[in-house]
Design an enzyme around this catalytic site. Structure first.
Site, PDB file in Angstrom:
ATOM      1  N   ASP A   1       0.813  -1.217   0.000  1.00  0.00           N
ATOM      2  CA  ASP A   1       0.000   0.000   0.000  1.00  0.00           C
ATOM      3  C   ASP A   1       0.843   1.263   0.000  1.00  0.00           C
ATOM      4  O   ASP A   1       2.026   1.251   0.337  1.00  0.00           O
ATOM      5  CB  ASP A   1      -0.949   0.007   1.186  1.00  0.00           C
ATOM      6  CG  ASP A   1      -0.230  -0.155   2.532  1.00  0.00           C
ATOM      7  OD1 ASP A   1       0.773  -0.895   2.571  1.00  0.00           O
ATOM      8  OD2 ASP A   1      -0.658   0.455   3.526  1.00  0.00           O
TER       9      ASP A   1
ATOM     10  N   GLU B   1      -0.685  -2.007   5.276  1.00  0.00           N
ATOM     11  CA  GLU B   1       0.293  -1.935   6.365  1.00  0.00           C
ATOM     12  C   GLU B   1       0.236  -0.592   7.093  1.00  0.00           C
ATOM     13  O   GLU B   1       0.451  -0.527   8.298  1.00  0.00           O
ATOM     14  CB  GLU B   1       1.708  -2.162   5.822  1.00  0.00           C
ATOM     15  CG  GLU B   1       2.758  -2.400   6.895  1.00  0.00           C
ATOM     16  CD  GLU B   1       3.275  -1.118   7.546  1.00  0.00           C
ATOM     17  OE1 GLU B   1       3.620  -1.157   8.747  1.00  0.00           O
ATOM     18  OE2 GLU B   1       3.323  -0.079   6.853  1.00  0.00           O
TER      19      GLU B   1
END
Length: 390
Positions: free
Chosen positions: A71, A129
């Protein structure tokens, strides 16, 4: 075998098209396409966009998992690169584009040598994350990412601008801190600025409250147990001549030890009660526990160290201090032995590299090949070590 230029192309494509946590649909598709093209079986549907690649070695042995986060961050990029983010307000400012591309490069290499591998390799492409406290590691495990194959060990690699290219940082114990969130709403009473005795000034109370929070670290926690309390946002007030009736504070707590964390948490709760009594106000308080501290398993951090020394030489392994930043990889380490290590990626010749999460963060692509080589060596050496145990 895909060459480094091909991996660089993947990294730049991901960099130009960043997706925030929980939205990594196109990133996930690209990962799946690359795995399929390499003939690597995979499964999807973990934490929505997560992907699990599976490389079956030609010989019996243990199972090694490798993790990359996928991400991006809600940051507008200011770095001067040709492949700058095309998405306004989104940027791979923490190097997850590099993590993803390096794990793919590692997968390609391991797939080519799979007949000689003594065991199985799991390729964990983890979403979300950056979204503490939920993150992506726990949801992936809850969705059964390891239900069929349970790793004997797991490794994570993170780019690190504090180290030059060609160096790797690893510790036997703490690497990253526990990351928790704080929120407070101080509810006072408003009034005219010229008549403060008629109100209960939430701004004055907030100022003293913030200062008192810092005394928890300096006077309540053991000086040998690191702890940080930071208030990152303050919101309150209406006008220059109006006493604010409420102020909202948001912040974070960072610790390594559970004892320090519990001390901080208890003292904050007591401080809230004390201020409510002393100032005759109400303080709504929420302490949200996020990621655990990232603590390496000594035997596997030693394997990372020996693998890196064999690849780069002993001088490539400087002594490093742990970071107070948080990391979702900690959730894996609470259930699986393993190690998390840093890959040097500083821009050559830059005395003060821009840190992670900075709009001008720069990843030196010279680190790509080193990162792939290191992860391959760590994987092979770990499989051999597990094979000896069987």
């Amino acid at each position: 075998m895909a060459d480094v230029e091909y991996i660089k192309g993947i990294r730049r494509a991901l960099h130009q098209n960043p997706e925030l946590g929980g939205e990594e649909w196109e990133t996930s598709k690209r990962i799946q396409q690359e795995l399929e093209g390499a003939g690597i079986p995979f499964k999807t549907g973990f934490a929505k966009t997560g992907v699990l690649g599976i490389i079956e070695g030609g010989k019996k042995g243990g199972t090694v998992a490798l993790r990359a986060d996928i991400d991006a961050l809600p940051i507008s990029e200011k770095a001067d690169v040709d492949f700058k983010s095309k998405v306004d307000g989104k940027m791979h400012a923490c190097g997850h584009d590099a993590h993803t591309s390096m794990l793919l490069g590692t997968a390609f290499r391991l797939q080519e040598m799979k007949d000689e591998l003594p065991g199985r390799v799991l390729l964990v492409f983890q979403p979300n994350e950056e979204s503490t406290p939920i993150g992506g590691a726990r949801p992936m495990m809850e969705d059964g990412v390891f239900s069929e194959y349970k790793p004997d060990v797991i490794f994570g690699q993170h780019v690190w601008p504090d180290l030059p290219v060609g160096q790797i940082g690893v510790r036997d114990k703490e690497m990253m801190a526990a990351s928790d969130r704080l929120s407070f709403t101080i509810k006072g009473e408003g009034g005219h600025a010229s008549m403060p005795h008629q109100g209960k000034d939430a701004i004055v109370i907030a100022a003293e409250f913030i200062s008192s929070l810092q005394s928890i670290v300096s006077r309540n926690t053991n000086p040998l147990d690191s702890a940080v309390i930071t208030i990152g946002t303050i919101s309150g007030g209406y006008r220059y001549n109006v006493i604010a009736d409420h102020v909202e504070l948001n912040g974070t707590v960072r610790t390594y030890s559970k004892k320090a964390k519990e001390t901080v948490k208890r003292r904050i709760a007591n401080l809230v009660k004390g201020f409510e009594v002393a100032y005759e106000v109400t303080i709504d308080f929420d302490y949200i526990e996020g990621y655990d501290a990232t603590v390496n398993t000594p035997e596997w951090s030693e394997l990372v160290r020996s693998s890196a020394a064999g690849l780069l030489g002993e001088k490539a392994l400087p002594d490093v201090s742990p970071s107070m930043a948080g990391e979702d990889f900690s959730r894996f380490l609470t259930e699986i032995p393993g190690a998390f290590y840093w890959l040097g990626c500083a821009k050559e010749g830059e005395e003060s590299p821009k840190p992670l999460h900075d709009p001008e963060f720069f990843f030196n692509e010279d680190a790509l090949e080193i990162g792939i080589d290191a992860m391959v060596d760590v994987t092979v050496n770990a499989l051999r070590k597990l094979q000896v145990r069987q």
